[in-house]
Design a protein around this motif. Structure first.
Motif, PDB file in Angstrom:
ATOM      1  N   TYR A  91       0.892  -1.678   0.252  1.00 18.33           N
ATOM      2  CA  TYR A  91      -0.239  -0.147  -0.214  1.00 18.33           C
ATOM      3  C   TYR A  91       1.010   1.392   0.059  1.00 18.33           C
ATOM      4  CZ  TYR A  91      -3.746  -2.893   1.605  1.00 18.33           C
ATOM      5  OH  TYR A  91      -5.142  -4.009   1.506  1.00 18.33           O
ATOM      6  N   ARG A  92       0.084   2.269  -0.796  1.00 20.09           N
ATOM      7  CA  ARG A  92       0.826   3.492  -0.435  1.00 20.09           C
ATOM      8  C   ARG A  92      -0.522   4.978   0.044  1.00 20.09           C
ATOM      9  NH1 ARG A  92       0.324   6.698  -4.823  1.00 20.09           N
ATOM     10  NH2 ARG A  92       0.502   5.752  -7.081  1.00 20.09           N
ATOM     11  N   THR A  93       0.206   5.534  -0.110  1.00 14.42           N
ATOM     12  CA  THR A  93      -0.935   7.114   0.916  1.00 14.42           C
ATOM     13  C   THR A  93      -1.608   7.303  -0.539  1.00 14.42           C
ATOM     14  OG1 THR A  93       0.903   7.389   2.917  1.00 14.42           O
ATOM     15  CG2 THR A  93      -1.036   9.066   1.591  1.00 14.42           C
ATOM     16  N   LEU A 129      -8.385   6.511  -9.050  1.00 13.28           N
ATOM     17  CA  LEU A 129      -9.462   6.249  -7.876  1.00 13.28           C
ATOM     18  C   LEU A 129     -10.133   5.249  -8.312  1.00 13.28           C
ATOM     19  CD1 LEU A 129     -12.103   9.832  -7.495  1.00 13.28           C
ATOM     20  CD2 LEU A 129      -9.372   9.144  -6.022  1.00 13.28           C
ATOM     21  N   ARG A 130      -9.752   4.148  -9.028  1.00 13.15           N
ATOM     22  CA  ARG A 130      -9.815   2.724  -8.413  1.00 13.15           C
ATOM     23  C   ARG A 130      -9.034   1.839  -8.093  1.00 13.15           C
ATOM     24  NH1 ARG A 130      -9.605   1.338 -15.230  1.00 13.15           N
ATOM     25  NH2 ARG A 130      -7.890   2.988 -15.265  1.00 13.15           N
ATOM     26  N   TRP A 131      -8.194   2.387  -8.356  1.00 14.01           N
ATOM     27  CA  TRP A 131      -6.873   1.399  -6.892  1.00 14.01           C
ATOM     28  C   TRP A 131      -6.939   1.607  -5.942  1.00 14.01           C
ATOM     29  CZ3 TRP A 131      -7.548  -1.895 -10.726  1.00 14.01           C
ATOM     30  CH2 TRP A 131      -7.721  -0.913 -11.292  1.00 14.01           C
ATOM     31  N   LEU A 132      -8.179   2.933  -4.875  1.00 14.58           N
ATOM     32  CA  LEU A 132      -8.083   3.055  -4.182  1.00 14.58           C
ATOM     33  C   LEU A 132      -8.773   2.470  -3.227  1.00 14.58           C
ATOM     34  CD1 LEU A 132     -10.149   6.766  -3.357  1.00 14.58           C
ATOM     35  CD2 LEU A 132      -7.929   6.051  -2.532  1.00 14.58           C
ATOM     36  N   ARG A 172     -10.546   1.257   8.176  1.00 17.74           N
ATOM     37  CA  ARG A 172     -10.427   0.991   9.343  1.00 17.74           C
ATOM     38  C   ARG A 172      -9.159   2.503   9.523  1.00 17.74           C
ATOM     39  NH1 ARG A 172      -8.994  -4.484   6.643  1.00 17.74           N
ATOM     40  NH2 ARG A 172      -6.561  -3.256   5.582  1.00 17.74           N
ATOM     41  N   SER A 173      -9.184   2.615   8.673  1.00 13.47           N
ATOM     42  CA  SER A 173      -7.946   4.062   9.399  1.00 13.47           C
ATOM     43  C   SER A 173      -8.540   5.440   8.702  1.00 13.47           C
ATOM     44  CB  SER A 173      -6.930   3.592   8.861  1.00 13.47           C
ATOM     45  OG  SER A 173      -6.923   3.065   7.144  1.00 13.47           O
ATOM     46  N   ASP A 174      -9.673   5.482   8.354  1.00 12.13           N
ATOM     47  CA  ASP A 174      -9.993   6.864   8.125  1.00 12.13           C
ATOM     48  C   ASP A 174      -9.039   7.323   7.074  1.00 12.13           C
ATOM     49  OD1 ASP A 174     -12.138   8.821   7.855  1.00 12.13           O
ATOM     50  OD2 ASP A 174     -11.391   9.721   9.574  1.00 12.13           O
ATOM     51  N   ARG A 175      -8.098   7.120   6.194  1.00 12.35           N
ATOM     52  CA  ARG A 175      -7.210   7.065   5.460  1.00 12.35           C
ATOM     53  C   ARG A 175      -7.548   6.690   4.272  1.00 12.35           C
ATOM     54  NH1 ARG A 175      -1.401   8.726   8.722  1.00 12.35           N
ATOM     55  NH2 ARG A 175      -2.925   9.976  10.415  1.00 12.35           N
ATOM     56  N   TYR A 176      -6.219   7.418   2.638  1.00 12.09           N
ATOM     57  CA  TYR A 176      -6.895   6.973   1.889  1.00 12.09           C
ATOM     58  C   TYR A 176      -5.677   6.151   1.089  1.00 12.09           C
ATOM     59  CZ  TYR A 176     -11.458   9.714   1.238  1.00 12.09           C
ATOM     60  OH  TYR A 176     -12.236  10.059   1.191  1.00 12.09           O
ATOM     61  N   TYR A 177      -5.251   4.628   0.744  1.00  8.34           N
ATOM     62  CA  TYR A 177      -4.754   4.631   0.218  1.00  8.34           C
ATOM     63  C   TYR A 177      -4.817   3.919  -1.021  1.00  8.34           C
ATOM     64  CZ  TYR A 177      -2.165   4.349   4.973  1.00  8.34           C
ATOM     65  OH  TYR A 177      -2.062   4.936   6.569  1.00  8.34           O
ATOM     66  N   ILE A 178      -4.185   3.508  -1.584  1.00 11.29           N
ATOM     67  CA  ILE A 178      -3.532   2.819  -3.566  1.00 11.29           C
ATOM     68  C   ILE A 178      -3.043   1.476  -3.243  1.00 11.29           C
ATOM     69  CG2 ILE A 178      -2.464   3.163  -5.313  1.00 11.29           C
ATOM     70  CD1 ILE A 178      -4.454   5.320  -5.225  1.00 11.29           C
ATOM     71  N   ARG A 179      -3.705   0.799  -3.618  1.00  5.66           N
ATOM     72  CA  ARG A 179      -3.041  -0.191  -3.463  1.00  5.66           C
ATOM     73  C   ARG A 179      -2.046  -0.713  -4.137  1.00  5.66           C
ATOM     74  NH1 ARG A 179      -5.005  -5.421  -0.531  1.00  5.66           N
ATOM     75  NH2 ARG A 179      -4.589  -7.707  -2.364  1.00  5.66           N
ATOM     76  N   GLU A 180      -1.351  -1.419  -4.453  1.00  9.97           N
ATOM     77  CA  GLU A 180      -0.316  -1.499  -5.723  1.00  9.97           C
ATOM     78  C   GLU A 180      -0.025  -3.232  -6.064  1.00  9.97           C
ATOM     79  OE1 GLU A 180       3.663   1.085  -4.881  1.00  9.97           O
ATOM     80  OE2 GLU A 180       2.082   2.697  -6.418  1.00  9.97           O
ATOM     81  N   SER A 181       0.361  -3.051  -6.863  1.00  8.49           N
ATOM     82  CA  SER A 181       0.977  -4.488  -7.418  1.00  8.49           C
ATOM     83  C   SER A 181       2.163  -4.625  -7.735  1.00  8.49           C
ATOM     84  CB  SER A 181      -0.211  -5.276  -8.502  1.00  8.49           C
ATOM     85  OG  SER A 181      -0.205  -4.768  -9.113  1.00  8.49           O
TER      86      SER A 181
END
Length: 292
Positions: free
Chosen positions: A45-47, A54-57, A64-73
């Motif tokens: 993950y990264r911030t 936005l598709r990868w949020l 869980r965290s109330d913060r936005y994270y991007i899921r990377e592959s």
């Protein structure tokens, strides 16, 4: 003045960045990058940063965290553009409205914008006497803004990067890239050819965009009788009859560069600074799309 001038971007926005390349999976007008998403091996993950898709949020992480994270592959994009920009003192040469450095900045920023718009990642190396500045290849407008900021801060000063620094360029990097080297090809001891040989050995596709002033091509300096080398400080007097001798020598010099790069299977394009940047880019990209 912004590096991303609207008239330039409008002129090139519908042109493919390249058509023929040794990079696997690269196709004209149908770049298969943007390879993040479900069904691929998860890496980290990264911030979230403005400009990210936005598709990868990851909404579960947000809950869980109330913060936005991007899921990377782990999957890499098929295409990564890397801009290499010569920031040595010879790029301070001025002709008309631009110095070579300013012309190079506009070229690099416009190509970066085009790559970003086509969904490709783009990175930057600025080559200077003391070493090499590196900006990792990424997608998104935040990365594009950072790249433009670095271009605005770059040179021109000093000599070209010493070959001792070349080993740092791709330490740890194995992905094939499309490399665009923007330079005036001013070198003292074949240091640029050594750089290109290294990049060739890594099987990257390389494009050299050589920038020259119209006054350099014609030896027309409007009354000046002495010229100074911007990198070494050496001076030379312009004597009567020099333009003819100079033009013959220059033609041989440019042909030797073209021949040397051709022997290395490197695409070379000479850009004269009296040609508007949008026209130069449009002409270059169109010919690339046709394979020549």
């Amino acid at each position: 003045m912004s590096l991303l001038e609207s008239y330039i971007l409008t002129s090139i926005k519908n042109l493919p960045l390249a058509a023929k390349t040794t990079i696997d999976g690269f196709m004209s007008g149908a770049n298969k990058s943007a390879a993040k998403g479900t069904g691929m091996e998860f890496s980290q993950y990264r911030t979230y940063m403005p400009g990210d898709d936005l598709r990868w949020l990851d909404w579960k992480m947000f809950a869980r965290s109330d913060r936005y994270y991007i899921r990377e592959s782990e999957t890499e994009t098929n295409i990564s553009l890397r801009l290499l920009v010569d920031t040595s003192a010879s790029m301070d040469h001025r002709d008309g409205n631009y110095s070579k450095m300013e012309y190079a900045r506009y070229l690099a920023a416009s190509l970066a914008y085009l790559a970003n718009m086509q969904g490709d990642s783009v990175g930057l190396y600025t080559l200077k006497e003391g070493g090499i500045f590196s900006l990792a290849a990424r997608q998104g407008f935040q990365n594009l803004n950072r790249l433009c900021h670095e271009l605005e801060q770059a040179g021109p000063k000093g000599k070209f990067t010493h070959p001792v620094h070349y080993k740092d360029i791709y330490s740890g990097g194995r992905k094939k890239e499309l490399l665009v080297f923007i330079t005036d090809m001013y070198q003292e001891k074949d240091e640029m050819y050594k750089l290109l040989d290294l990049l060739n050995a890594l099987r990257h596709e390389i494009i050299v965009l050589q920038i020259m002033g119209k006054n350099e091509m014609t030896l027309d300096y409007k009354g000046y009788t002495t010229l100074e080398d911007l990198e070494t400080g050496a001076t030379i007097d312009i004597k009567a009859g020099a333009p003819k001798t100079y033009k013959d020598a220059l033609a041989k010099h440019l042909e030797s560069i073209r021949h040397e790069l051709l022997s290395k299977r490197i695409y070379h394009r000479l850009l004269i600074m009296d040609q508007p940047i949008d026209e130069a880019l449009r002409d270059f990209l169109y010919k690339r799309s046709k394979g020549y």
